[in-house]
Scaffold this motif. Structure first.
Motif, mmCIF file in Angstrom:
data_model
loop_
_atom_site.group_PDB
_atom_site.id
_atom_site.type_symbol
_atom_site.label_atom_id
_atom_site.label_comp_id
_atom_site.label_asym_id
_atom_site.label_seq_id
_atom_site.Cartn_x
_atom_site.Cartn_y
_atom_site.Cartn_z
ATOM 1 N N LEU A 1 0.702 -1.358 -0.150
ATOM 2 C CA LEU A 1 0.005 -0.038 0.506
ATOM 3 C C LEU A 1 1.221 1.212 -0.278
ATOM 4 N N GLN A 2 0.326 2.356 -0.774
ATOM 5 C CA GLN A 2 1.323 3.832 -0.952
ATOM 6 C C GLN A 2 0.672 4.723 0.475
ATOM 7 N N ILE A 3 2.013 5.322 1.155
ATOM 8 C CA ILE A 3 2.005 5.185 2.806
ATOM 9 C C ILE A 3 1.040 6.264 2.882
ATOM 10 N N ARG A 4 0.181 7.363 2.013
ATOM 11 C CA ARG A 4 -0.710 8.134 2.168
ATOM 12 C C ARG A 4 -2.358 7.803 1.671
ATOM 13 N N ALA A 5 -1.921 6.497 1.218
ATOM 14 C CA ALA A 5 -3.113 5.802 1.686
ATOM 15 C C ALA A 5 -3.466 5.432 3.172
ATOM 16 N N VAL A 6 -2.322 4.598 3.720
ATOM 17 C CA VAL A 6 -2.130 4.163 5.538
ATOM 18 C C VAL A 6 -2.731 5.294 6.189
ATOM 19 N N GLU A 7 -2.037 6.646 5.791
ATOM 20 C CA GLU A 7 -2.285 7.755 6.258
ATOM 21 C C GLU A 7 -4.166 8.200 6.628
ATOM 22 N N PHE A 8 -4.352 8.144 5.526
ATOM 23 C CA PHE A 8 -6.091 8.708 5.050
ATOM 24 C C PHE A 8 -7.272 7.271 5.754
ATOM 25 N N ALA A 9 -6.345 6.349 5.946
ATOM 26 C CA ALA A 9 -7.565 5.120 6.681
ATOM 27 C C ALA A 9 -7.398 5.845 7.713
ATOM 28 N N GLY A 10 -5.992 5.835 8.672
ATOM 29 C CA GLY A 10 -5.755 5.983 9.500
ATOM 30 C C GLY A 10 -6.273 7.021 10.034
ATOM 31 N N LYS A 11 -6.226 8.897 10.252
ATOM 32 C CA LYS A 11 -6.365 9.657 9.874
ATOM 33 C C LYS A 11 -8.373 9.500 10.378
ATOM 34 N N TYR A 12 -8.890 8.727 8.679
ATOM 35 C CA TYR A 12 -10.634 8.862 8.733
ATOM 36 C C TYR A 12 -11.058 7.689 9.200
ATOM 37 N N ASN A 13 -10.160 6.905 9.978
ATOM 38 C CA ASN A 13 -11.321 5.267 10.703
ATOM 39 C C ASN A 13 -11.919 4.589 9.270
ATOM 40 N N VAL A 14 -10.752 4.703 7.788
ATOM 41 C CA VAL A 14 -11.590 4.064 6.966
ATOM 42 C C VAL A 14 -11.489 2.701 7.410
ATOM 43 N N PRO A 15 -11.899 0.886 7.775
ATOM 44 C CA PRO A 15 -11.502 0.010 7.136
ATOM 45 C C PRO A 15 -11.009 -0.108 5.979
ATOM 46 N N LEU A 16 -9.799 -0.768 6.072
ATOM 47 C CA LEU A 16 -9.162 -1.093 5.172
ATOM 48 C C LEU A 16 -8.439 -2.645 4.630
ATOM 49 N N ARG A 17 -9.158 -3.401 3.170
ATOM 50 C CA ARG A 17 -8.830 -4.293 3.549
ATOM 51 C C ARG A 17 -8.032 -4.247 1.784
ATOM 52 N N VAL A 18 -7.259 -5.486 2.210
ATOM 53 C CA VAL A 18 -5.710 -6.067 1.185
ATOM 54 C C VAL A 18 -6.279 -7.318 0.757
ATOM 55 N N LEU A 19 -6.583 -7.485 -0.700
ATOM 56 C CA LEU A 19 -7.173 -8.893 -0.898
ATOM 57 C C LEU A 19 -6.577 -8.687 -2.726
ATOM 58 N N HIS A 20 -7.017 -10.488 -3.028
ATOM 59 C CA HIS A 20 -6.166 -10.457 -4.277
ATOM 60 C C HIS A 20 -6.763 -10.389 -5.525
ATOM 61 N N SER A 21 -6.641 -10.542 -6.143
ATOM 62 C CA SER A 21 -8.072 -9.759 -7.457
ATOM 63 C C SER A 21 -8.664 -10.833 -7.815
ATOM 64 N N PHE A 22 -7.611 -12.302 -8.272
ATOM 65 C CA PHE A 22 -9.081 -12.926 -8.545
ATOM 66 C C PHE A 22 -8.774 -14.509 -7.643
ATOM 67 N N GLN A 23 -8.580 -14.315 -6.621
ATOM 68 C CA GLN A 23 -8.613 -15.695 -5.786
ATOM 69 C C GLN A 23 -9.628 -15.245 -4.252
ATOM 70 N N GLU A 24 -10.180 -16.091 -3.843
ATOM 71 C CA GLU A 24 -10.898 -15.999 -2.671
ATOM 72 C C GLU A 24 -9.964 -15.925 -1.490
ATOM 73 N N GLY A 25 -10.708 -15.620 -0.333
ATOM 74 C CA GLY A 25 -9.944 -15.385 0.709
ATOM 75 C C GLY A 25 -10.158 -13.968 1.432
ATOM 76 N N PRO A 26 -9.578 -14.290 3.156
ATOM 77 C CA PRO A 26 -10.041 -13.093 3.855
ATOM 78 C C PRO A 26 -9.187 -11.572 3.897
ATOM 79 N N GLY A 27 -8.063 -12.166 2.354
ATOM 80 C CA GLY A 27 -7.702 -10.695 2.679
ATOM 81 C C GLY A 27 -6.621 -10.457 4.037
ATOM 82 N N THR A 28 -6.442 -9.320 4.224
ATOM 83 C CA THR A 28 -6.066 -8.658 5.998
ATOM 84 C C THR A 28 -6.955 -7.377 5.988
ATOM 85 N N LEU A 29 -7.127 -7.323 7.297
ATOM 86 C CA LEU A 29 -8.066 -6.216 7.342
ATOM 87 C C LEU A 29 -7.017 -5.426 8.206
#
Length: 416
Positions: free
Chosen positions: A211-239
């Motif tokens: 992830l780009q650092i500014r994306a994480v800064e935004f997410a933390g500042k505004y408490n946006v739940p952020l999840r990293v997932l694989h585009s073409f594989q099923e799975g819970p990813g990382t919250l």
């Protein structure tokens, strides 16, 4: 019905076939009753192709024209994905950054988002449209196209999620989550179910490319739940979530991050006087060059050696600026080194666990790696080493802190 912002990276939309697959995924979410905003990157390789075209015309194009050029890659993807959705009977509209009015400052190639006019987006969502937005770009107050820097589509997605108060921002990429370190370097790297905004911010700033650092800064500042997932594989990813999540039990170290994009500059024999750091780093900052690790050593003869690191691509400009500074302050010489790397251990658990630094230094010493510089924060320790020892250092630290996934451990993914 929930509002979800989904971002798909360049490899996820790298061909017509993959754009069709993304359209199927988005259509599935829309059929489930969700309101969807999709942010897309340029097709993989397209931005590099555009940069190469520019270099054939001019060695150093103006940043304004580079922004105009490279922003076109994302606009192509938005139109193609909107077409694919419309073909499936899903109402979709594509927008570039200026149409949405993602207002930025005027720092071309490294612009920062100031505000987003979400009125048009809300109106389209209310009418049932899936909105496809070009990532990585915006517009300044004078109407000039700007770009947010490499990885800026992540920032676009999180900023839109914050502005629209989305339930979740999903980052789809070619990995299935955030790992304890790069699996290409350490075979036993483990996917994390959860990681805090703070930890992810440090991982991103220390070189993790998920992830780009500014994306994480935004997410933390505004408490946006952020999840990293694989585009073409099923799975819970990382919250990526707040530290005070009651279900989280964070170990001492969440992961090992590293960065090869490092260079070191040293100005020798600087007169030791008040304000010397400003005399050196002020012109560097004015040249829009970011400084990372800083070390100052004072000698018995009232001179000091001042060392700092910058991004490797910024080294030529920084060296040029520093040589002028050396002449002005009558320093002895300037030395540079572009064969260094940075390795970091990261974890919020470090706040309550002593001995992390000692363990890190011992693990590196055991494999014969010399530490050139050290910097710390509340939840990370970073060292500068020779680049040729980088992967050895990462493997040694990953093993020392026992971050490998245990065989046949059903709870391995829920450690964090």
């Amino acid at each position: 019905m929930s509002l979800i912002v989904q971002k798909f990276g360049g490899t996820s939309v790298g061909s017509i076939e993959r754009i069709e697959q993304v359209a199927d995924k988005v259509a599935g979410f829309r059929a489930g009753g969700h309101s969807i905003v999709v942010v897309v990157s340029a097709m993989s390789g397209e931005t590099n192709r555009l940069i190469e075209l520019a270099s054939e015309i001019q060695e150093h194009p103006t940043p304004r024209e580079m922004d105009v050029l490279v922003s076109t890659g994302e606009q192509v993807t938005t139109a193609l994905l909107a077409m694919a959705l419309n073909k499936r009977g899903v109402k979709a509209k594509s927008y570039n950054g200026s149409q949405v009015r993602i207002l930025t400052d005027d720092a071309h190639t490294k612009a920062r988002i100031k505000e987003i006019d979400d009125a048009r987006l809300h109106a389209d969502l209310k009418e049932g449209f899936v909105i496809v937005v070009a990532g990585f770009q915006g517009v300044d107050e004078h109407g000039n196209i700007t770009t947010l820097g490499r990885g800026g589509s992540d920032t676009t997605a999180v900023a839109l999620a914050a502005a629209l108060k989305a339930s979740e921002c999903q980052i789809y990429t070619d990995v299935d989550g955030v790992y304890t370190t790069d699996p290409r370097v350490v075979d036993g790297a483990r996917r994390l179910d959860k990681i805090t905004f703070e930890e992810m911010l440090e991982m991103a700033s220390m070189g993790s490319k998920v992830l780009q650092i500014r994306a994480v800064e935004f997410a933390g500042k505004y408490n946006v739940p952020l999840r990293v997932l694989h585009s073409f594989q099923e799975g819970p990813g990382t919250l990526i979530t707040l530290e005070d999540d009651a279900e989280m039990e964070t170990p001492t170290i969440a992961g090992i991050a590293f960065n090869r994009d490092e260079a070191k500059l040293t100005i020798l024999g600087v007169p030791d006087m008040p304000g010397v750091a400003h005399h050196i780093l002020g012109p560097i900052g004015e040249a829009n060059i970011e400084v990372d690790v800083i070390v100052q050593n004072v000698a018995d003869d009232n001179t000091t050696d001042f060392t700092f690191t910058v991004g490797r691509n910024d080294l030529p400009r920084a060296e040029e600026v520093l040589k002028k500074v050396a002449e002005e302050i009558k320093a002895l010489e300037v030395r540079s080194d572009n064969k260094i790397a940075k390795v970091s251990v990261v974890g919020v658990g470090m706040r309550s666990h002593a001995g992390v630094a000692s363990q890190m230094f011992a693990a590196l010493a055991e494999v014969g790696i010399n530490i050139q510089m050290i910097t710390t924060s509340e939840i990370k320790i970073s060292v500068i080493i020779e680049e040729k020892f980088l992967e050895l250092a990462v493997r040694a630290l990953h093993s020392s802190f026992e971050l490998e996934e245990e065989p046949n451990d059903e709870n391995a993914d829920s450690v964090i």
